[in-house]
Design a protein around this motif. Structure first.
Motif, PDB file in Angstrom:
ATOM      1  N   THR A 200      11.635  -3.354 -15.591  1.00 28.96           N
ATOM      2  CA  THR A 200      10.605  -2.318 -15.462  1.00 28.96           C
ATOM      3  C   THR A 200      11.318  -0.957 -15.361  1.00 28.96           C
ATOM      4  OG1 THR A 200      10.605  -2.603 -13.048  1.00 28.96           O
ATOM      5  CG2 THR A 200       8.962  -3.850 -14.269  1.00 28.96           C
ATOM      6  N   GLY A 201      12.501  -0.845 -15.927  1.00 26.09           N
ATOM      7  CA  GLY A 201      13.335   0.346 -15.745  1.00 26.09           C
ATOM      8  C   GLY A 201      14.100   0.164 -14.449  1.00 26.09           C
ATOM      9  N   GLU A 202      13.600   0.713 -13.373  1.00 25.49           N
ATOM     10  CA  GLU A 202      13.977   0.298 -12.027  1.00 25.49           C
ATOM     11  C   GLU A 202      12.818  -0.541 -11.521  1.00 25.49           C
ATOM     12  OE1 GLU A 202      16.809   0.816 -10.514  1.00 25.49           O
ATOM     13  OE2 GLU A 202      17.664   2.629 -11.403  1.00 25.49           O
ATOM     14  N   GLY A 203      13.091  -1.468 -10.630  1.00 27.36           N
ATOM     15  CA  GLY A 203      11.992  -2.248 -10.073  1.00 27.36           C
ATOM     16  C   GLY A 203      12.500  -3.499  -9.391  1.00 27.36           C
ATOM     17  N   GLY A 204      11.621  -4.098  -8.634  1.00 26.04           N
ATOM     18  CA  GLY A 204      11.984  -5.332  -7.943  1.00 26.04           C
ATOM     19  C   GLY A 204      10.736  -6.006  -7.409  1.00 26.04           C
ATOM     20  N   ALA A 205      10.929  -7.155  -6.797  1.00 22.97           N
ATOM     21  CA  ALA A 205       9.795  -7.881  -6.217  1.00 22.97           C
ATOM     22  C   ALA A 205      10.296  -8.771  -5.093  1.00 22.97           C
ATOM     23  CB  ALA A 205       9.083  -8.716  -7.278  1.00 22.97           C
ATOM     24  N   ILE A 206       9.326  -9.199  -4.292  1.00 17.37           N
ATOM     25  CA  ILE A 206       9.600 -10.122  -3.184  1.00 17.37           C
ATOM     26  C   ILE A 206       8.572 -11.233  -3.282  1.00 17.37           C
ATOM     27  CG2 ILE A 206       9.656 -10.341  -0.654  1.00 17.37           C
ATOM     28  CD1 ILE A 206       9.794  -7.125  -0.800  1.00 17.37           C
ATOM     29  N   SER A 207       9.025 -12.479  -3.149  1.00 19.23           N
ATOM     30  CA  SER A 207       8.066 -13.578  -3.015  1.00 19.23           C
ATOM     31  C   SER A 207       8.349 -14.265  -1.694  1.00 19.23           C
ATOM     32  CB  SER A 207       8.184 -14.570  -4.174  1.00 19.23           C
ATOM     33  OG  SER A 207       9.416 -15.245  -4.106  1.00 19.23           O
ATOM     34  N   SER A 208       7.323 -14.887  -1.163  1.00 16.59           N
ATOM     35  CA  SER A 208       7.539 -15.624   0.093  1.00 16.59           C
ATOM     36  C   SER A 208       6.560 -16.774   0.185  1.00 16.59           C
ATOM     37  CB  SER A 208       7.379 -14.711   1.298  1.00 16.59           C
ATOM     38  OG  SER A 208       7.554 -15.476   2.491  1.00 16.59           O
ATOM     39  N   ILE A 209       7.057 -17.865   0.782  1.00 18.98           N
ATOM     40  CA  ILE A 209       6.184 -19.019   1.015  1.00 18.98           C
ATOM     41  C   ILE A 209       5.442 -18.864   2.351  1.00 18.98           C
ATOM     42  CG2 ILE A 209       7.461 -20.635  -0.445  1.00 18.98           C
ATOM     43  CD1 ILE A 209       8.947 -21.608   2.055  1.00 18.98           C
ATOM     44  N   HIS A 210       5.717 -17.752   3.062  1.00 22.59           N
ATOM     45  CA  HIS A 210       5.050 -17.486   4.346  1.00 22.59           C
ATOM     46  C   HIS A 210       4.230 -16.209   4.213  1.00 22.59           C
ATOM     47  CE1 HIS A 210       7.802 -20.462   5.949  1.00 22.59           C
ATOM     48  NE2 HIS A 210       8.825 -19.744   5.527  1.00 22.59           N
ATOM     49  N   PRO A 211       2.890 -16.314   4.196  1.00 26.78           N
ATOM     50  CA  PRO A 211       2.057 -15.119   3.997  1.00 26.78           C
ATOM     51  C   PRO A 211       2.360 -13.998   4.992  1.00 26.78           C
ATOM     52  CG  PRO A 211       0.720 -17.118   3.975  1.00 26.78           C
ATOM     53  CD  PRO A 211       2.098 -17.548   4.326  1.00 26.78           C
ATOM     54  N   GLU A 212       2.668 -14.356   6.240  1.00 24.75           N
ATOM     55  CA  GLU A 212       2.868 -13.292   7.250  1.00 24.75           C
ATOM     56  C   GLU A 212       4.170 -12.527   6.959  1.00 24.75           C
ATOM     57  OE1 GLU A 212       3.016 -16.519   7.777  1.00 24.75           O
ATOM     58  OE2 GLU A 212       4.874 -16.931   8.867  1.00 24.75           O
ATOM     59  N   LEU A 213       5.178 -13.198   6.429  1.00 22.82           N
ATOM     60  CA  LEU A 213       6.425 -12.490   6.094  1.00 22.82           C
ATOM     61  C   LEU A 213       6.199 -11.552   4.912  1.00 22.82           C
ATOM     62  CD1 LEU A 213       9.305 -15.157   6.376  1.00 22.82           C
ATOM     63  CD2 LEU A 213       8.728 -13.312   7.954  1.00 22.82           C
ATOM     64  N   LEU A 214       5.423 -12.031   3.934  1.00 21.68           N
ATOM     65  CA  LEU A 214       5.155 -11.179   2.766  1.00 21.68           C
ATOM     66  C   LEU A 214       4.346  -9.955   3.199  1.00 21.68           C
ATOM     67  CD1 LEU A 214       5.803 -11.218  -0.265  1.00 21.68           C
ATOM     68  CD2 LEU A 214       3.506 -12.084  -0.660  1.00 21.68           C
ATOM     69  N   GLU A 215       3.421 -10.163   4.108  1.00 20.82           N
ATOM     70  CA  GLU A 215       2.591  -9.056   4.607  1.00 20.82           C
ATOM     71  C   GLU A 215       3.461  -8.020   5.325  1.00 20.82           C
ATOM     72  OE1 GLU A 215      -0.433  -8.454   3.763  1.00 20.82           O
ATOM     73  OE2 GLU A 215      -0.464  -6.633   5.021  1.00 20.82           O
ATOM     74  N   ARG A 216       4.424  -8.503   6.106  1.00 19.15           N
ATOM     75  CA  ARG A 216       5.327  -7.564   6.810  1.00 19.15           C
ATOM     76  C   ARG A 216       6.200  -6.806   5.809  1.00 19.15           C
ATOM     77  NH1 ARG A 216       6.635  -7.777  12.177  1.00 19.15           N
ATOM     78  NH2 ARG A 216       8.834  -7.437  11.731  1.00 19.15           N
ATOM     79  N   ALA A 217       6.664  -7.522   4.785  1.00 21.62           N
ATOM     80  CA  ALA A 217       7.481  -6.865   3.748  1.00 21.62           C
ATOM     81  C   ALA A 217       6.640  -5.809   3.039  1.00 21.62           C
ATOM     82  CB  ALA A 217       7.991  -7.912   2.750  1.00 21.62           C
ATOM     83  N   LYS A 218       5.392  -6.166   2.785  1.00 16.19           N
ATOM     84  CA  LYS A 218       4.508  -5.241   2.066  1.00 16.19           C
ATOM     85  C   LYS A 218       4.260  -3.981   2.900  1.00 16.19           C
ATOM     86  CE  LYS A 218       0.143  -5.098  -0.405  1.00 16.19           C
ATOM     87  NZ  LYS A 218      -0.944  -5.862  -0.965  1.00 16.19           N
ATOM     88  N   LYS A 219       3.997  -4.173   4.173  1.00 13.94           N
ATOM     89  CA  LYS A 219       3.754  -3.023   5.046  1.00 13.94           C
ATOM     90  C   LYS A 219       4.968  -2.100   5.051  1.00 13.94           C
ATOM     91  CE  LYS A 219       0.361  -4.180   8.213  1.00 13.94           C
ATOM     92  NZ  LYS A 219       0.071  -5.162   9.212  1.00 13.94           N
ATOM     93  N   PHE A 220       6.146  -2.688   5.176  1.00 14.61           N
ATOM     94  CA  PHE A 220       7.381  -1.879   5.204  1.00 14.61           C
ATOM     95  C   PHE A 220       7.530  -1.091   3.898  1.00 14.61           C
ATOM     96  CE2 PHE A 220      12.034  -1.344   4.686  1.00 14.61           C
ATOM     97  CZ  PHE A 220      12.318  -0.684   5.875  1.00 14.61           C
ATOM     98  N   SER A 221       7.148  -1.712   2.777  1.00 16.42           N
ATOM     99  CA  SER A 221       7.320  -1.056   1.469  1.00 16.42           C
ATOM    100  C   SER A 221       6.252   0.002   1.212  1.00 16.42           C
ATOM    101  CB  SER A 221       7.268  -2.103   0.351  1.00 16.42           C
ATOM    102  OG  SER A 221       5.938  -2.559   0.165  1.00 16.42           O
TER     103      SER A 221
END
Ligand SMILES: Cc1ncc(COP(=O)(O)O)c(C=O)c1O
Length: 389
Positions: A200-221
């Motif tokens: 995507t030019g620059e870019g990245g992603a995070i996946s998680s099998i734990h919804p609460e961890l993904l939610e925390r990552a999302k909030k931080f981002s």
């Protein structure tokens, strides 16, 4: 030769080289998608962000969020597990230093565990030996696209009640024992830099099998902003209200780049099979050449090859590297062991501490590997490698 002169020559040659070690592939669909996004009402967070995240989810078989780089993804992953000063994270030396830098920025102590020489991925026995009561996470890196020894690492993580994070900057589209990278570790991070498995030019992603961890990552981002009224601690404000419970940063990936990500996702399998065919050609042509060791693919994985890490005798490595550069072939060395960086030397690390990593580094040259590399170009690489050794 003075290291500065060598460095200068390196970059001069890199700029004029006809064949880079890695390269994006952009077609008319990619271009049309970006233009359409530019003409839409959304430049930053709009409908294409969610569409791209859902597209990624289908590939990795776990919920995903997009972020602005692989480095940002790692930073968010460490934020999600609540990494703090005094915590230790175990990482391999053969990786890009972002794997460590983003943990060190939380004040965590970086602990290295040496690699297995066949895959250059972290050796589970070395990880087990490095665990202490302060270990918070094991961070595996899927070097060149080859998944790490995830079951063994998972067993160690579970035994000690710590997290398994997978830096999958190289391995989107690879599978481990039939399972998609992204659906295995507690948190997996991806990079969409132009040389990677899609861009995507620059870019990245995070996946998680734990919804609460993904939610925390999302909030931080997303700057730590809380928008859900059920979570509000301030309850006397109007409908405009949003609040922050923990600090975050702006690591959002904009709609314009998600548009590109969506069309690139459609091409991921095609990229993978083209690179597989390049991989097979290199293997066929170089297998019987004395003085070259070729990458291996363990029987329990299916690799989406990001790099083609060939290995040469250390005494020949620089000759082969410079010779290929002179022939217009933009090879690369991936990577200097992370603990060699002055920032780690300042913390007491010394060369020789992780012998497998040092040996691998002294031998490695990444030959060109990207989906648009054609047969004539592969042939040129092979001929030059043979001539140089
Ligand atoms: C193993 C690894 N981790 C993390 C990163 C960081 O990704 P980005 O360049 O997208 O920030 C890279 C990119 O080079 C990488 O190779």
């Amino acid at each position: 030769m003075d290291v500065r002169v060598r460095h200068q020559e390196f970059y001069q040659e890199y700029l004029i080289s006809m064949i880079p070690y890695g390269r994006h592939s952009i077609n008319n669909d990619d271009i049309a998608a970006v233009i359409a996004a530019l003409k839409s009402d959304w430049l930053t967070t709009g409908p294409l962000v969610e569409a791209f995240e859902l597209g990624l989810e289908k590939v990795v078989k776990a919920p995903c969020i997009s972020v602005s780089s692989g480095t940002a993804a790692l930073h968010c992953a460490y934020a999600a597990i609540g990494l703090k000063p005094g915590d230790e994270v175990i990482t391999p030396p053969i990786t890009f230093v972002a794997t460590q830098a983003t943990a060190a920025l939380f004040g965590a102590t970086i602990v290295f565990a040496d690699i297995s020489l066949d895959t250059a991925n972290v050796d589970p026995d070395a990880v087990a030996a490095a665990i202490t009561s302060r270990t918070k996470a094991i961070v595996a890196v899927d070097y060149a696209g080859h998944p790490a020894d995830l079951d063994k690492l998972r067993a160690i993580a579970d035994r000690h009640g710590i997290y398994l994070i997978e830096d999958a900057a190289h391995s989107l589209g690879s599978t481990y024992k039939g399972r998609e990278v992204g659906s295995i570790a507690d948190i997996t991070t991806f990079s969409f830099f132009p040389t990677k498995n899609l861009t995507t030019g620059e870019g990245g992603a995070i996946s998680s099998i734990h919804p609460e961890l993904l939610e925390r990552a999302k909030k931080f981002s997303r700057q730590g902003l809380v928008r859900n009224p059920d979570e509000f601690k301030i309850t006397d404000q109007g409908p405009w209200h949003q609040e922050v419970h923990e600090f975050g940063l702006n690591y959002r990936l904009p709609d314009i780049l998600c548009a590109l990500g969506l069309t690139q996702l459609e091409r991921l399998q095609d990229f993978k099979s083209k690179k597989r065919s390049i991989f097979n050609t290199y293997m066929r042509e170089l297998r019987s050449v004395e003085g070259v060791s070729l990458p291996i693919e363990r029987s329990d994985v299916n690799v989406n090859w990001h790099l083609f890490p060939a290995r040469f005798d250390p005494s020949l490595r620089e000759t082969v590297f410079s010779g290929l550069r002179k022939a217009g072939i933009g090879v690369q060395v991936n990577y200097i062991p992370a603990y060699w960086h002055p920032v780690f030397q300042n913390r007491g690390f010394r060369r020789g501490m992780y012998p497998n990593s040092d040996l691998f580094y002294s031998q490695e040259i990444s030959l060109p590997m990207y989906s648009d590399l054609n047969e004539k170009e592969i042939d040129l690489v092979v001929k030059n490698v043979k001539a140089l050794i």
